[in-house]
Design a protein around this motif. Structure first.
Motif, PDB file in Angstrom:
ATOM      1  N   LYS A  26      -7.388  43.988 -28.818  1.00 35.17           N
ATOM      2  CA  LYS A  26      -7.220  43.958 -30.272  1.00 35.17           C
ATOM      3  C   LYS A  26      -5.760  43.707 -30.642  1.00 35.17           C
ATOM      4  N   LYS A  27      -4.847  44.337 -29.903  1.00 29.60           N
ATOM      5  CA  LYS A  27      -3.417  44.158 -30.155  1.00 29.60           C
ATOM      6  C   LYS A  27      -3.011  42.696 -29.992  1.00 29.60           C
ATOM      7  N   GLU A  28      -3.645  42.002 -29.053  1.00 25.70           N
ATOM      8  CA  GLU A  28      -3.361  40.582 -28.818  1.00 25.70           C
ATOM      9  C   GLU A  28      -4.204  39.663 -29.710  1.00 25.70           C
ATOM     10  N   LYS A  29      -4.977  40.270 -30.618  1.00 25.45           N
ATOM     11  CA  LYS A  29      -5.855  39.533 -31.543  1.00 25.45           C
ATOM     12  C   LYS A  29      -6.939  38.740 -30.801  1.00 25.45           C
ATOM     13  N   ILE A  30      -7.410  39.310 -29.701  1.00 25.18           N
ATOM     14  CA  ILE A  30      -8.513  38.714 -28.948  1.00 25.18           C
ATOM     15  C   ILE A  30      -9.771  39.453 -29.370  1.00 25.18           C
ATOM     16  N   ASN A  31     -10.589  38.800 -30.194  1.00 28.21           N
ATOM     17  CA  ASN A  31     -11.759  39.470 -30.748  1.00 28.21           C
ATOM     18  C   ASN A  31     -13.056  38.704 -30.519  1.00 28.21           C
ATOM     19  N   SER A  32     -13.035  37.787 -29.563  1.00 21.58           N
ATOM     20  CA  SER A  32     -14.252  37.055 -29.209  1.00 21.58           C
ATOM     21  C   SER A  32     -14.146  36.569 -27.771  1.00 21.58           C
ATOM     22  N   LEU A  33     -15.287  36.273 -27.179  1.00 23.07           N
ATOM     23  CA  LEU A  33     -15.283  35.750 -25.817  1.00 23.07           C
ATOM     24  C   LEU A  33     -14.636  34.374 -25.764  1.00 23.07           C
ATOM     25  N   GLU A  34     -14.747  33.626 -26.846  1.00 20.88           N
ATOM     26  CA  GLU A  34     -14.122  32.301 -26.894  1.00 20.88           C
ATOM     27  C   GLU A  34     -12.601  32.426 -26.793  1.00 20.88           C
ATOM     28  N   LYS A  35     -12.024  33.370 -27.542  1.00 20.93           N
ATOM     29  CA  LYS A  35     -10.575  33.576 -27.467  1.00 20.93           C
ATOM     30  C   LYS A  35     -10.184  34.115 -26.097  1.00 20.93           C
ATOM     31  N   LEU A  36     -11.024  34.984 -25.553  1.00 23.64           N
ATOM     32  CA  LEU A  36     -10.747  35.565 -24.244  1.00 23.64           C
ATOM     33  C   LEU A  36     -10.720  34.498 -23.161  1.00 23.64           C
ATOM     34  N   SER A  37     -11.551  33.475 -23.310  1.00 18.80           N
ATOM     35  CA  SER A  37     -11.620  32.415 -22.307  1.00 18.80           C
ATOM     36  C   SER A  37     -10.371  31.530 -22.305  1.00 18.80           C
ATOM     37  N   ASP A  38      -9.494  31.706 -23.297  1.00 16.25           N
ATOM     38  CA  ASP A  38      -8.226  30.965 -23.334  1.00 16.25           C
ATOM     39  C   ASP A  38      -7.159  31.614 -22.453  1.00 16.25           C
ATOM     40  N   TYR A  39      -7.486  32.757 -21.860  1.00 18.11           N
ATOM     41  CA  TYR A  39      -6.545  33.508 -21.028  1.00 18.11           C
ATOM     42  C   TYR A  39      -7.014  33.514 -19.581  1.00 18.11           C
ATOM     43  N   SER A  40      -6.073  33.649 -18.667  1.00 21.59           N
ATOM     44  CA  SER A  40      -6.423  33.803 -17.254  1.00 21.59           C
ATOM     45  C   SER A  40      -6.617  35.294 -16.970  1.00 21.59           C
ATOM     46  N   GLU A  41      -7.283  35.593 -15.868  1.00 20.10           N
ATOM     47  CA  GLU A  41      -7.464  36.986 -15.471  1.00 20.10           C
ATOM     48  C   GLU A  41      -6.102  37.651 -15.281  1.00 20.10           C
ATOM     49  N   LYS A  42      -5.169  36.926 -14.704  1.00 17.10           N
ATOM     50  CA  LYS A  42      -3.829  37.474 -14.456  1.00 17.10           C
ATOM     51  C   LYS A  42      -3.152  37.867 -15.767  1.00 17.10           C
ATOM     52  N   GLU A  43      -3.292  37.038 -16.799  1.00 19.97           N
ATOM     53  CA  GLU A  43      -2.686  37.336 -18.097  1.00 19.97           C
ATOM     54  C   GLU A  43      -3.303  38.601 -18.711  1.00 19.97           C
ATOM     55  N   ILE A  44      -4.611  38.728 -18.601  1.00 19.63           N
ATOM     56  CA  ILE A  44      -5.291  39.895 -19.172  1.00 19.63           C
ATOM     57  C   ILE A  44      -4.920  41.160 -18.405  1.00 19.63           C
ATOM     58  N   LEU A  45      -4.826  41.067 -17.087  1.00 18.55           N
ATOM     59  CA  LEU A  45      -4.476  42.239 -16.284  1.00 18.55           C
ATOM     60  C   LEU A  45      -3.067  42.753 -16.581  1.00 18.55           C
ATOM     61  N   GLN A  46      -2.221  41.909 -17.153  1.00 18.96           N
ATOM     62  CA  GLN A  46      -0.863  42.329 -17.494  1.00 18.96           C
ATOM     63  C   GLN A  46      -0.814  43.164 -18.774  1.00 18.96           C
ATOM     64  N   LEU A  47      -1.902  43.165 -19.544  1.00 18.98           N
ATOM     65  CA  LEU A  47      -1.935  43.942 -20.781  1.00 18.98           C
ATOM     66  C   LEU A  47      -1.995  45.430 -20.461  1.00 18.98           C
TER      67      LEU A  47
END
Length: 72
Positions: A26-47
């Protein structure tokens, strides 16, 4: 009688991943699977709030919905 403000964005991934991981998205304004798919697993794991367990659950959830993370 109680008044509850309802925010549909708060329901994103409810029951899939834990609250700290959901708050990180939510802090990164990722509120859908479509937006989430714009990120790599590595980027998400850094949150802050994301770990291997949350990533595994998220990966499975995305796969169920024919979505995937971008390639690193």
């Amino acid at each position: 009688m109680y008044t509850v403000s309802y925010d549909p964005e708060d329901d994103f991934l409810l029951g899939v991943i834990a609250v700290p991981a959901r708050k990180a998205l939510k802090k990164e304004k990722i509120n859908s699977l479509e937006k989430l798919s714009d990120y790599s697993e590595k980027e998400i794991l850094q949150l802050h709030g994301f770990g291997k367990n949350a990533m595994m659950k998220l990966r499975d959830h995305m796969k169920e919905h024919q979505m995937c993370f971008k390639e690193a």
